[in-house]
Design an enzyme around this catalytic site. Structure first.
Site, PDB file in Angstrom:
ATOM      1  N   ARG A  71       0.811  -1.219   0.000  1.00 29.79           N
ATOM      2  CA  ARG A  71       0.000   0.000   0.000  1.00 29.79           C
ATOM      3  C   ARG A  71       0.844   1.270   0.000  1.00 29.79           C
ATOM      4  O   ARG A  71       0.408   2.301   0.518  1.00 29.79           O
ATOM      5  CB  ARG A  71      -0.957   0.016   1.209  1.00 29.79           C
ATOM      6  N   ARG A 125      -3.068   6.121   0.226  1.00 31.70           N
ATOM      7  CA  ARG A 125      -4.002   7.033   0.884  1.00 31.70           C
ATOM      8  C   ARG A 125      -3.362   7.828   2.013  1.00 31.70           C
ATOM      9  O   ARG A 125      -3.947   8.743   2.522  1.00 31.70           O
ATOM     10  CB  ARG A 125      -5.167   6.208   1.440  1.00 31.70           C
ATOM     11  N   ARG A 164      -6.676  11.772  -6.385  1.00 30.41           N
ATOM     12  CA  ARG A 164      -7.843  10.909  -6.384  1.00 30.41           C
ATOM     13  C   ARG A 164      -9.145  11.660  -6.113  1.00 30.41           C
ATOM     14  O   ARG A 164     -10.229  11.119  -6.306  1.00 30.41           O
ATOM     15  CB  ARG A 164      -7.674   9.835  -5.287  1.00 30.41           C
ATOM     16  N   ASP A 196      -6.260  -2.693  -7.877  1.00 34.71           N
ATOM     17  CA  ASP A 196      -7.015  -3.311  -6.783  1.00 34.71           C
ATOM     18  C   ASP A 196      -7.218  -4.780  -7.097  1.00 34.71           C
ATOM     19  O   ASP A 196      -7.347  -5.148  -8.267  1.00 34.71           O
ATOM     20  CB  ASP A 196      -8.372  -2.614  -6.622  1.00 34.71           C
ATOM     21  N   TYR A 234     -14.713 -12.342  -1.049  1.00 33.00           N
ATOM     22  CA  TYR A 234     -15.344 -11.046  -1.341  1.00 33.00           C
ATOM     23  C   TYR A 234     -16.599 -11.218  -2.194  1.00 33.00           C
ATOM     24  O   TYR A 234     -17.608 -10.544  -1.986  1.00 33.00           O
ATOM     25  CB  TYR A 234     -14.376 -10.133  -2.111  1.00 33.00           C
TER      26      TYR A 234
END
Length: 367
Positions: A37, A41, A50, A86, A164
């Site tokens: 990661r 973010r 973003r 992703d 998921y």
């Protein structure tokens, strides 16, 4: 900047191959380091890039993916880049719809409920048609990196994606997905096989596009015990590595190192050591010495600082890194976190982590 060169044929010459050498078990002057990661973010520039975009629209824009992949490398002397994307692009390629819900995360509009729902999935996926945008992002980024460091491609592993697709999003127990393994073992294997086949083509396509290493994320391994892992995760993890390698050979593509990261799967380290991956990634819940004892000397280890250690003061981060390097040894080792960076982390602390790995490993190697 992220723009294609006029002649997209040859990629720029690689200047820092420390990460690839460590992955292959060759000697390195310093221990290479990257962070799961890292394109992300916790960086203010990421939030700016973003801001106006839907998450999956960002994933589908090669230019934005390239920019987000390069951002951490402008700040930190990392030894590898990992393409911004992703793991859920694979279920999308199978025809499932996913929306990013603020405060909740990725949410499937129609998760798989019954075995019959498997018929709604695309049974044959043309990865170039469905996931070509990832390949474009990889090619663009590989050129834009200008050979600074290698570029890692990745995919989610079948069980993690299956969980998921059935849960419809995150879950603390994975009870719906696990109930399939107990109630519908044949259908579960059908779904896992379908996912594995797409993942194999997807990973080979990433190498053709310019990825220089591949990581498979079995992020939900911790929800399985040894028996379920043995039946429903390991065979596909193994098969993906072997099939990717034989297809790369067939297509005369580079045989890139492959990393398996199965979070919370300490019970499976011996098996993962023999699953045809050059590197086994570790989460922070296992002692490096124990992992090395189980995995042996012929596989490179990657990991495993607790991501929350980055909340500590910088001096403390340095101490923890030094201890980690002494436990793993500086060779056949790639420093990383035991999972990904969190959104509220201070970028300066990420920098302190990266610099500590380089400084301490160089010192240990000299003495």
């Amino acid at each position: 900047t992220c723009s294609m060169p006029r002649s997209p044929k040859g990629f720029p010459k690689l200047k820092n191959d420390t990460f690839l050498r460590a992955a292959r078990g060759e000697e390195t002057e310093h221990t290479p380091v990257w962070c799961m990661r890292q394109a992300g973010r916790y960086l203010p520039e990421f939030k700016e890039t973003r801001a106006a975009q839907d998450f999956f629209a960002t994933c589908r824009s090669p230019k934005l993916c390239c920019e987000l992949t390069l951002q951490p490398l402008r700040r930190f002397p990392l030894d590898a880049a990992i393409i911004f994307s992703d793991i859920l692009v694979v279920p999308q390629a199978l025809g499932m719809e996913i929306v990013m819900v603020p405060g909740k995360g990725p949410t499937f509009t129609e998760p798989l409920k019954e075995v019959e729902d498997l018929l709604k999935l695309r049974q044959k996926v043309d990865v170039t048609a469905e996931l070509g945008y990832v390949f474009q992002a990889i090619t663009l980024t590989r050129h834009s990196l200008e050979g600074k460091v290698p570029l890692i491609g990745f995919s989610g592993a079948p069980w993690t994606l299956m969980s998921y697709m059935i849960e419809g999003g995150g879950s603390t127990t994975m009870a719906k997905a696990k109930s399939w393994l107990y109630r519908h073992p044949e259908a579960s294997h059908r779904l896992l096989r379908l996912l594995a086949d797409v993942i194999i083509d997807y990973l080979v396509g990433q190498v053709a596009a310019g990825a220089q290493a591949l990581q498979l994320f079995e992020s939900h391994a911790g929800h399985l015990g040894p028996e379920l892992f043995q039946d429903f995760a390991l065979p596909y993890i193994r098969d993906i590595a072997q099939a990717v390698k034989s297809k790369l050979k067939e297509e005369a593509l580079p045989l890139v190192p492959m990393i398996i990261f199965a979070k919370d799967a300490h019970y499976a380290l011996r098996d993962l050591a023999h699953a045809s991956y050059e590197v086994v990634g570790l989460d922070w819940t296992i002692r490096p010495q124990e992992a090395r004892a189980q995995i042996g000397k012929h596989v490179t280890l990657q990991g495993n600082l607790d991501p929350c250690a980055l909340y500590a003061p910088k001096e403390k981060i340095g101490e923890l890194v030094k201890k980690m390097l002494e436990s793993f040894g500086t060779q056949r080792y790639i420093a990383n976190l035991g999972h990904g960076l969190y959104p509220d982390m201070n970028p300066e602390h990420v920098g302190a982590f990266v610099e500590a790995v380089h400084a301490h490993s160089r010192h240990i190697n000299k003495h």
